[in-house]
Scaffold this active site. Structure first.
Site, PDB file in Angstrom:
ATOM      1  CG  ASP A  33      -5.426  -4.229  -3.732  1.00  0.00           C
ATOM      2  OD1 ASP A  33      -6.754  -3.813  -3.952  1.00  0.00           O
ATOM      3  OD2 ASP A  33      -5.405  -4.988  -2.750  1.00  0.00           O
ATOM      4  CG  HIS A  89      -5.247   0.416  -0.112  1.00  0.00           C
ATOM      5  ND1 HIS A  89      -5.017  -0.050   1.257  1.00  0.00           N
ATOM      6  CD2 HIS A  89      -5.881  -0.708  -0.769  1.00  0.00           C
ATOM      7  CE1 HIS A  89      -5.690  -1.085   1.229  1.00  0.00           C
ATOM      8  NE2 HIS A  89      -6.073  -1.681   0.353  1.00  0.00           N
ATOM      9  CB  ILE A 120      -5.152   1.694   5.671  1.00  0.00           C
ATOM     10  CG1 ILE A 120      -6.135   1.007   4.613  1.00  0.00           C
ATOM     11  CG2 ILE A 120      -5.692   2.366   6.449  1.00  0.00           C
ATOM     12  CD1 ILE A 120      -6.595  -0.193   5.370  1.00  0.00           C
ATOM     13  N   GLY A 136      -2.672  -4.672   3.359  1.00  0.00           N
ATOM     14  CA  GLY A 136      -1.932  -5.808   4.204  1.00  0.00           C
ATOM     15  C   GLY A 136      -0.873  -6.457   3.363  1.00  0.00           C
TER      16      GLY A 136
END
Ligand code: NAI
Length: 736
Positions: free
Chosen positions: A510, A515, A530, A533
């Protein structure tokens, strides 16, 4: 009646407060309890001359009514001095109303350098200087309210005011950025474009209008925007005569005018002009992210070459029920996922498996006899259509990168994932839901290993702002999230993520820069990158498996999660778990903030009794069984001799489909030697791990053990030198 808005204890600086609008503000603030700095240079409306009487008169007026005020006669260009008066007299500064202004009207071609510069110096540079001087004090006290004074002339343009229009709209840009930078410190900045009778406008307004457009009809907006209870920030308001309206940007849906590997031409721009300029269903972007987001979206669409022609772009705002119904059943191009132990280990490390935990070794060391993939690695196998840009191929969707969220996830495994291999995957849009605030796309992905269905993923992808198209709210195809029980958790496990957690996790495929890249995450509204998830998801699933299934991956059946809030790398994840039969409900919190980041989640486990019943008896159907039995038979007569020569115990872990299917021991140390199924009764000197097939190839001489070792097909633990002796045994005693 609402309580009056008061400014007791607040110190307000109004520039250019010696007359017109500024005077009205100063009087109104003072009347409501503020201590006011009345700044005015005292020149004429063209900025010529100076004097103290204008400011003094207003100060007197305030004081005569019992208010508190002090005069300052500096030009706003000397912002530090102006603010110093507030600090020296009243000890603080809470509000700055940048109001001072002059005019140098003249048709564009005749604007002199001086007329251009002085307008910019007073309006732009003056507002900048005063605001910058007040800024650190506002930041320190975590409160500030700032007003910039723009003009309709800047917003719409006005004959003879090119210099003034430019400066006035420049102030809006200044305000927009200050609003963003000050937000965290409770410093708000708003812009007004007033219309009022003053000396500035007396030559253009009739007497009646001068009266109707009193500055007192503007002041209440300024007071409200500067009150501590007002949350407005970054707004632009037109105001005059007792009327107030708010402005915002509007943008057409636009058109993509180039195709992949094709030049972009002015002709294509011309051909799409109507669409580029069509405000039907226009969007109202509010943040720079939305602007950049649609451009990135367009580039992605162009790059993926799918769904977009030079004459066709579709968006949610223009989509209706029928548009989205067409999306249901959309099949993504089939794809395959190939992985080795490397990818499985990288993933396990990415979701926090660690050498600190001995029972994690099987996820991070390929030499472990029970090496296996974490069950949630099943997401990585399937994620391509969702994280790999596949959504951009569905032209009906309102794809705007920063507006697409992974809302929920469901994963079911029908058997443990092979330790390496190629899985074929098929993905389909199972349904489209209208959640009002957004559109939810259910993407079902089926993954097969050698024609056998191994895992099923359901991604619930949430398109912010994509809802409201009149579609259904629920679907029988949704794997529903389930609330956690209303009692204290039965178990809690915590893990602190590392600062590099997202940097490590992204290696599993990903690659979203959100990120890792602070610039990108800043555009998305986060002050730092961040965590994915799905990384938090991996941590949580690992906790459940560790707590309730002793890390036995064959116990894992399914997991459902709802992603509620972002996590930042470095934060500590706390998984709260409740056992209800074979369902483990859980939610995950960030320990530092108490925020629930995964909610209404569960893991379904296969009952332990089913596992033992299902496990094939060791050695069943393996070709190697015959070889070991044969070695055992032949060793019978000569065992003692061989044992003397070798003096070591060997253990074999024979794998089938990635799992250890049998363990064998050849004991050439004690007595006359023996061969038996199962792990070594004492400790083995050397352990070999290889598949049943490779074992046979080695035995048949088709695979060189050394090559097998260096290519990773044969793994050896313990005393590696003893492999020489092993070769001898196989050569001399195992020929079939
Ligand atoms: P005004 O001329 O009555 O007030 C401006 C005040 O600023 C004057 O008292 C002047 O002495 C002072 N000033 C000028 N240069 C200064 C400097 N370098 N340092 C400190 N003070 C200085 O005009 P009005 O109408 O009250 O304008 C107030 C603000 O509203 C201005 O920024 C103007 O551009 C803006 N505005 C007014 C409109 C109207 O309809 N009156 C329309 C749009 C904008």
């Amino acid at each position: 009646m609402a309580s009056p808005l008061r400014f007791d204890g607040r110190v307000v600086l109004v520039t250019g407060a010696g007359g017109g609008l500024g005077r009205a503000y100063a009087l109104a603030f003072a009347e409501r309890g503020a201590s006011v700095v009345v700044n005015d240079l005292g020149g004429d409306f063209r900025g010529l001359g100076k004097g103290s009487s204008a400011a003094d008169k207003v100060v007197e007026e305030i004081r005569s009514k019992g208010g508190k005020a002090v005069a300052n006669y500096d030009s706003v260009e000397a912002g530090e001095k102006v603010v110093k008066t507030a600090l020296d007299t009243f000890g603080r500064i809470d509000v700055v109303v940048n109001n001072a202004g002059i005019l140098r009207d003249c048709s564009f071609a005749r604007i002199s350098d001086e007329d251009w510069d002085i307008i910019h110096r007073v309006h732009m540079r003056g507002s900048f200087q005063v605001t910058r001087a007040a800024w650190p004090h506002m930041k320190k006290q975590k409160f500030g309210r700032i007003i910039m004074t723009s003009s309709a002339s800047g917003i719409y343009g006005n004959f003879g005011q090119a210099n003034y229009s430019a400066a006035k709209l420049g102030l809006l840009g200044l305000s927009n950025t200050i609003a963003l930078e000050g937000k965290e410190s409770n410093i708000h900045c708003n812009t007004i474009a007033p219309t009022a009778g003053s000396r500035m406008t007396q030559t253009v307004l009739s007497e009646d209008l001068m009266e109707a457009l009193k500055p007192e009809y503007v002041a209440p907006l300024v007071l409200w925007l500067c009150h501590e209870s007002c949350e407005e920030n970054g707004g632009l308001f037109e105001v005059g005569g007792g009327w107030i309206g708010k402005l915002r940007w509007e943008r057409t849906l636009g058109a993509i005018v180039r195709q992949k590997n094709q030049p972009m031409t002015p002709e294509a721009v011309k051909a799409n002009w109507k669409k580029i300029c069509d405000f039907e269903s226009a969007s109202k972007p509010q943040r720079i992210q939305e602007s950049v987001g649609s451009i990135i979206e367009a580039v992605n669409k162009i790059d993926s070459g799918g769904g977009v022609s030079t004459n066709d772009t579709s968006h949610a705002a223009s989509g209706g029920v029928s548009t989205f119904t067409r999306v249901i059943g959309y099949k993504f191009p089939p794809f395959s996922s190939t992985y080795t132990e490397l990818e499985a280990i990288m993933y396990a490390l990415g979701v926090g498996a660690s050498v600190k935990e001995p029972k994690d070794m099987k996820f991070i060391y390929e030499g472990s006899s029970d090496f296996c993939c974490l069950p949630t690695f099943g997401v990585i196998i399937a994620q391509k259509p969702v994280v790999g840009g596949g959504l951009g191929d569905i032209s009906e969707l309102p794809v705007s990168l920063e507006k697409v969220l992974h809302g929920e996830h469901y994963l079911e495994l029908y058997k443990p994932l092979p330790r390496s291999g190629t899985l074929k995957c098929e993905a389909v849009v199972a349904d489209v839901l209208d959640k009002g605030s957004g559109l939810v796309l259910l993407v079902d992905i089926y993954s097969y290993f050698e024609k056998e269905l191994v895992c099923y993923n359901q991604f619930s992808v949430f398109f912010v702002d994509g809802g409201g198209f009149g579609g259904k709210r629920t679907s029988g195809k949704v794997k529903e999230a389930v609330a956690v029980p209303d009692r204290p958790p039965d178990a809690v496990l915590t893990d602190t993520t590392s600062l590099n957690q997202a940097a490590l996790y992204r290696l599993s495929g990903d690659w979203n820069p959100l990120h890792i890249d602070p610039n990108f995450s800043g555009l998305a509204g986060f002050d730092r990158p961040i965590l994915h998830g799905l990384c938090t998801f991996g941590f949580s699933a690992r906790h459940v498996l560790q707590q309730f299934a002793d890390n036995d991956v064959s116990r894992f059946k399914a997991i459902k999660v709802r992603f509620s809030k972002p996590v930042f790398p470095g934060q500590t994840l706390k998984t709260e778990m409740w056992k209800e039969g074979n369902r483990i409900h859980f939610q995950t919190k960030v320990h530092e903030t108490g925020d629930i980041v995964i909610s209404q989640a569960y893991v379904d486990l296969v009952p332990a009794s089913d596992i033992s019943a299902k496990k094939p008896s060791e050695g069943e159907k393996l070709q190697s069984t015959l070889v070991f039995e044969e070695i055992g038979r032949r060793l019978g007569d000569i065992g003692r001799d061989v044992a003397k020569k070798v003096g070591a115990i060997f253990e074999w872990h024979i794998t089938k489909g990635g799992d250890v299917a049998a363990k064998w021991t050849i004991d050439l140390k004690s007595g006359s030697g023996k061969v038996y199924q199962g792990p070594a009764e004492g400790s083995a000197d050397t352990t070999f791990i290889l598949s049943d097939e490779d074992f046979m190839e080695v035995v048949l001489g088709k695979l060189d053990p050394q090559k097998a070792f260096f290519s990773g097909r044969l793994k050896v633990r313990g005393n590696i030198l003893l492999t020489q002796k092993l070769q001898m045994i196989l050569k001399d005693y195992a020929k079939l």
